[in-house]
Design a protein around this motif. Structure first.
Motif, PDB file in Angstrom:
ATOM      1  N   SER A   1      -8.057 -27.829  18.175  1.00  0.00           N
ATOM      2  CA  SER A   1      -8.418 -27.065  16.980  1.00  0.00           C
ATOM      3  C   SER A   1      -7.329 -27.176  15.917  1.00  0.00           C
ATOM      4  O   SER A   1      -6.149 -27.356  16.217  1.00  0.00           O
ATOM      5  CB  SER A   1      -8.667 -25.600  17.332  1.00  0.00           C
ATOM      6  N   HIS A   2      -7.758 -27.083  14.668  1.00  0.00           N
ATOM      7  CA  HIS A   2      -6.852 -27.106  13.517  1.00  0.00           C
ATOM      8  C   HIS A   2      -7.573 -26.398  12.373  1.00  0.00           C
ATOM      9  O   HIS A   2      -8.780 -26.595  12.186  1.00  0.00           O
ATOM     10  CB  HIS A   2      -6.521 -28.554  13.132  1.00  0.00           C
ATOM     11  N   PRO A   3      -6.879 -25.584  11.601  1.00  0.00           N
ATOM     12  CA  PRO A   3      -7.556 -24.807  10.548  1.00  0.00           C
ATOM     13  C   PRO A   3      -8.251 -25.647   9.479  1.00  0.00           C
ATOM     14  O   PRO A   3      -9.170 -25.145   8.823  1.00  0.00           O
ATOM     15  CB  PRO A   3      -6.419 -23.962   9.948  1.00  0.00           C
ATOM     16  N   ARG A   4      -7.819 -26.893   9.304  1.00  0.00           N
ATOM     17  CA  ARG A   4      -8.449 -27.725   8.270  1.00  0.00           C
ATOM     18  C   ARG A   4      -9.388 -28.787   8.849  1.00  0.00           C
ATOM     19  O   ARG A   4      -9.883 -29.635   8.113  1.00  0.00           O
ATOM     20  CB  ARG A   4      -7.372 -28.398   7.410  1.00  0.00           C
ATOM     21  N   VAL A   5      -9.627 -28.729  10.163  1.00  0.00           N
ATOM     22  CA  VAL A   5     -10.498 -29.721  10.806  1.00  0.00           C
ATOM     23  C   VAL A   5     -11.767 -29.047  11.333  1.00  0.00           C
ATOM     24  O   VAL A   5     -11.695 -28.015  12.013  1.00  0.00           O
ATOM     25  CB  VAL A   5      -9.778 -30.433  11.968  1.00  0.00           C
TER      26      VAL A   5
ATOM     27  N   GLU B   1      -2.800 -33.234   7.870  1.00  0.00           N
ATOM     28  CA  GLU B   1      -1.507 -32.922   7.256  1.00  0.00           C
ATOM     29  C   GLU B   1      -1.471 -33.351   5.790  1.00  0.00           C
ATOM     30  O   GLU B   1      -0.578 -32.943   5.044  1.00  0.00           O
ATOM     31  CB  GLU B   1      -0.382 -33.621   8.023  1.00  0.00           C
ATOM     32  N   HIS B   2      -2.443 -34.156   5.372  1.00  0.00           N
ATOM     33  CA  HIS B   2      -2.434 -34.712   4.013  1.00  0.00           C
ATOM     34  C   HIS B   2      -3.701 -34.421   3.216  1.00  0.00           C
ATOM     35  O   HIS B   2      -3.739 -34.704   2.015  1.00  0.00           O
ATOM     36  CB  HIS B   2      -2.235 -36.232   4.084  1.00  0.00           C
ATOM     37  N   TYR B   3      -4.743 -33.866   3.870  1.00  0.00           N
ATOM     38  CA  TYR B   3      -6.017 -33.628   3.187  1.00  0.00           C
ATOM     39  C   TYR B   3      -6.450 -32.179   3.390  1.00  0.00           C
ATOM     40  O   TYR B   3      -6.171 -31.585   4.435  1.00  0.00           O
ATOM     41  CB  TYR B   3      -7.086 -34.605   3.707  1.00  0.00           C
ATOM     42  N   GLU B   4      -7.124 -31.652   2.381  1.00  0.00           N
ATOM     43  CA  GLU B   4      -7.493 -30.238   2.408  1.00  0.00           C
ATOM     44  C   GLU B   4      -8.502 -29.921   3.498  1.00  0.00           C
ATOM     45  O   GLU B   4      -8.474 -28.846   4.099  1.00  0.00           O
ATOM     46  CB  GLU B   4      -8.055 -29.828   1.036  1.00  0.00           C
ATOM     47  N   GLN B   5      -9.417 -30.851   3.731  1.00  0.00           N
ATOM     48  CA  GLN B   5     -10.427 -30.641   4.757  1.00  0.00           C
ATOM     49  C   GLN B   5     -10.693 -31.960   5.470  1.00  0.00           C
ATOM     50  O   GLN B   5     -10.742 -33.023   4.844  1.00  0.00           O
ATOM     51  CB  GLN B   5     -11.741 -30.119   4.154  1.00  0.00           C
ATOM     52  N   VAL B   6     -10.860 -31.896   6.784  1.00  0.00           N
ATOM     53  CA  VAL B   6     -11.177 -33.075   7.586  1.00  0.00           C
ATOM     54  C   VAL B   6     -12.391 -32.763   8.444  1.00  0.00           C
ATOM     55  O   VAL B   6     -12.447 -31.707   9.094  1.00  0.00           O
ATOM     56  CB  VAL B   6      -9.999 -33.495   8.497  1.00  0.00           C
ATOM     57  N   ILE B   7     -13.346 -33.666   8.433  1.00  0.00           N
ATOM     58  CA  ILE B   7     -14.501 -33.562   9.318  1.00  0.00           C
ATOM     59  C   ILE B   7     -14.337 -34.608  10.417  1.00  0.00           C
ATOM     60  O   ILE B   7     -14.185 -35.802  10.129  1.00  0.00           O
ATOM     61  CB  ILE B   7     -15.821 -33.783   8.555  1.00  0.00           C
ATOM     62  N   GLY B   8     -14.327 -34.171  11.664  1.00  0.00           N
ATOM     63  CA  GLY B   8     -14.232 -35.080  12.795  1.00  0.00           C
ATOM     64  C   GLY B   8     -15.572 -35.157  13.507  1.00  0.00           C
ATOM     65  O   GLY B   8     -16.107 -34.119  13.918  1.00  0.00           O
ATOM     66  N   THR B   9     -16.130 -36.350  13.621  1.00  0.00           N
ATOM     67  CA  THR B   9     -17.443 -36.495  14.252  1.00  0.00           C
ATOM     68  C   THR B   9     -17.362 -37.417  15.457  1.00  0.00           C
ATOM     69  O   THR B   9     -16.512 -38.311  15.525  1.00  0.00           O
ATOM     70  CB  THR B   9     -18.484 -37.052  13.267  1.00  0.00           C
ATOM     71  N   ASP B  10     -18.275 -37.202  16.401  1.00  0.00           N
ATOM     72  CA  ASP B  10     -18.339 -38.059  17.587  1.00  0.00           C
ATOM     73  C   ASP B  10     -19.749 -37.979  18.176  1.00  0.00           C
ATOM     74  O   ASP B  10     -20.406 -36.941  18.076  1.00  0.00           O
ATOM     75  CB  ASP B  10     -17.316 -37.618  18.638  1.00  0.00           C
ATOM     76  N   VAL B  11     -20.168 -39.086  18.788  1.00  0.00           N
ATOM     77  CA  VAL B  11     -21.467 -39.100  19.469  1.00  0.00           C
ATOM     78  C   VAL B  11     -21.356 -38.474  20.856  1.00  0.00           C
ATOM     79  O   VAL B  11     -22.365 -38.204  21.498  1.00  0.00           O
ATOM     80  CB  VAL B  11     -22.026 -40.533  19.587  1.00  0.00           C
TER      81      VAL B  11
ATOM     82  N   ASN C   1     -10.654 -36.695  20.976  1.00  0.00           N
ATOM     83  CA  ASN C   1      -9.897 -35.454  21.170  1.00  0.00           C
ATOM     84  C   ASN C   1      -9.305 -34.906  19.876  1.00  0.00           C
ATOM     85  O   ASN C   1      -8.602 -33.913  19.877  1.00  0.00           O
ATOM     86  CB  ASN C   1      -8.782 -35.641  22.198  1.00  0.00           C
ATOM     87  N   GLY C   2      -9.599 -35.571  18.753  1.00  0.00           N
ATOM     88  CA  GLY C   2      -9.176 -35.066  17.451  1.00  0.00           C
ATOM     89  C   GLY C   2      -7.773 -35.432  17.040  1.00  0.00           C
ATOM     90  O   GLY C   2      -7.279 -34.934  16.021  1.00  0.00           O
ATOM     91  N   GLN C   3      -7.109 -36.321  17.783  1.00  0.00           N
ATOM     92  CA  GLN C   3      -5.719 -36.636  17.465  1.00  0.00           C
ATOM     93  C   GLN C   3      -5.563 -37.154  16.040  1.00  0.00           C
ATOM     94  O   GLN C   3      -4.715 -36.677  15.283  1.00  0.00           O
ATOM     95  CB  GLN C   3      -5.161 -37.677  18.443  1.00  0.00           C
ATOM     96  N   ALA C   4      -6.390 -38.149  15.672  1.00  0.00           N
ATOM     97  CA  ALA C   4      -6.284 -38.714  14.324  1.00  0.00           C
ATOM     98  C   ALA C   4      -6.705 -37.696  13.270  1.00  0.00           C
ATOM     99  O   ALA C   4      -6.102 -37.612  12.197  1.00  0.00           O
ATOM    100  CB  ALA C   4      -7.117 -39.983  14.215  1.00  0.00           C
ATOM    101  N   ALA C   5      -7.735 -36.918  13.566  1.00  0.00           N
ATOM    102  CA  ALA C   5      -8.206 -35.911  12.599  1.00  0.00           C
ATOM    103  C   ALA C   5      -7.097 -34.929  12.260  1.00  0.00           C
ATOM    104  O   ALA C   5      -6.894 -34.563  11.091  1.00  0.00           O
ATOM    105  CB  ALA C   5      -9.421 -35.174  13.163  1.00  0.00           C
ATOM    106  N   ILE C   6      -6.358 -34.502  13.266  1.00  0.00           N
ATOM    107  CA  ILE C   6      -5.272 -33.544  13.042  1.00  0.00           C
ATOM    108  C   ILE C   6      -4.129 -34.191  12.267  1.00  0.00           C
ATOM    109  O   ILE C   6      -3.519 -33.577  11.395  1.00  0.00           O
ATOM    110  CB  ILE C   6      -4.797 -32.972  14.386  1.00  0.00           C
ATOM    111  N   GLY C   7      -3.854 -35.465  12.545  1.00  0.00           N
ATOM    112  CA  GLY C   7      -2.840 -36.181  11.776  1.00  0.00           C
ATOM    113  C   GLY C   7      -3.216 -36.308  10.316  1.00  0.00           C
ATOM    114  O   GLY C   7      -2.383 -36.110   9.419  1.00  0.00           O
TER     115      GLY C   7
END
Length: 260
Positions: free
Chosen positions: A73-77, A53-63, A44-50
């Motif tokens: 949704s998050h502007p940097r994820v 807060e510290h990285y310019e861009q985050v890629i969240g992947t899942d099978v 559900n992206g919980q860790a990606a959104i966390g």
């Protein structure tokens, strides 16, 4: 383990504990660059959104496409579906190429992975020498002695229905292979222990139990582990369906850099 949580994706999303913000701060302090992070098995992206807060861009992947449909949704994820059939070279290219990721995170999922394959990809994409891989999970909760004992009795009924990989979770990742150099936040054979407090009603804790893959597997085999009498007993021990209690999830973490 593709699709393991597809059938209970929404319940699973609601039942997960909230990972404390200071976890992400601890990890961010271990990387010298904060350009790109990769959250694997993002759900559900919980860790990606966390992490965002510290990285310019985050890629969240899942099978699991079902899980990604529930991702916040998050502007940097940016979320990407990465089926197991995706070749490793394509996955590396999709993430951004070799030697480009500052932090790789896996929350409550690495035990389902093909570890040699995953670690090989991580070694390729992590930025050297300061890129960090962090994996964490949780396996228990503490509430009151009486409730804990009742939940332990229920948990014992689920054991035959778990996938064998869950043993890594049951032992708090102590036996999980983790061939990376320690950064002081748990290492192979010696995970860092972490508590995650959360306020839950009985309906909330019931949602946690319903989200367990073993409960779903048992039901598919014609066995209802959360039968009416079981739920009634648990509710009685809890103190009623509306009562909100403090639940402490028992977490653990391993973190490290590529070995030199």
């Amino acid at each position: 383990m593709a699709g393991l949580f597809d059938k209970q994706a929404e319940t699973y999303s609601d039942a997960r504990p909230t990972y404390p913000g200071d976890w992400y701060s601890m990890l961010a302090h271990r990387t010298s660059s904060h350009s790109l992070a990769w959250d694997v098995g993002t759900g559900n992206g919980q860790a990606a959104i966390g992490v965002a807060e510290h990285y310019e861009q985050v890629i969240g992947t899942d099978v699991s496409e079902a899980q990604l449909k529930l991702a916040k949704s998050h502007p940097r994820v940016r979320y990407l579906h990465t089926p197991l059939s995706l070749p490793d070279d394509e996955l590396v290219k999709l993430i951004g190429g070799e030697n480009c990721v500052d932090l790789v995170t896996v929350a409550q999922a690495v035990h389902w992975f093909d570890l040699p394959r995953f670690y090989s990809v991580v070694n390729r994409v992590l930025r050297k020498p300061d890129g960090v891989l962090a994996v964490w999970g949780y396996n228990d909760f503490a509430i009151t002695p009486e409730i804990d004992a009742a939940l332990k009795r229920f948990h014992d009924t689920t054991i035959p229905y778990w996938n064998k990989n869950i043993n890594y979770v049951f032992d708090s990742y102590r036996t999980l292979p983790f061939p990376f150099d320690s950064v002081g936040l748990g290492s192979e054979g010696s995970p860092l222990t972490l508590d995650m407090p959360k306020e839950l009603s009985f309906e909330g804790i019931l949602g946690v139990l319903k989200s367990w893959s073993a409960v779903v597997t048992a039901r598919e085999r014609g066995v209802e582990l959360l039968a009416e009498n079981v739920v009634t007993e648990l509710e009685h021990v809890w103190g009623g369906s509306k009562l909100v209690r403090r639940v402490v999830y028992k977490g653990f973490m391993l973190a490290g850099k590529v070995r030199r």
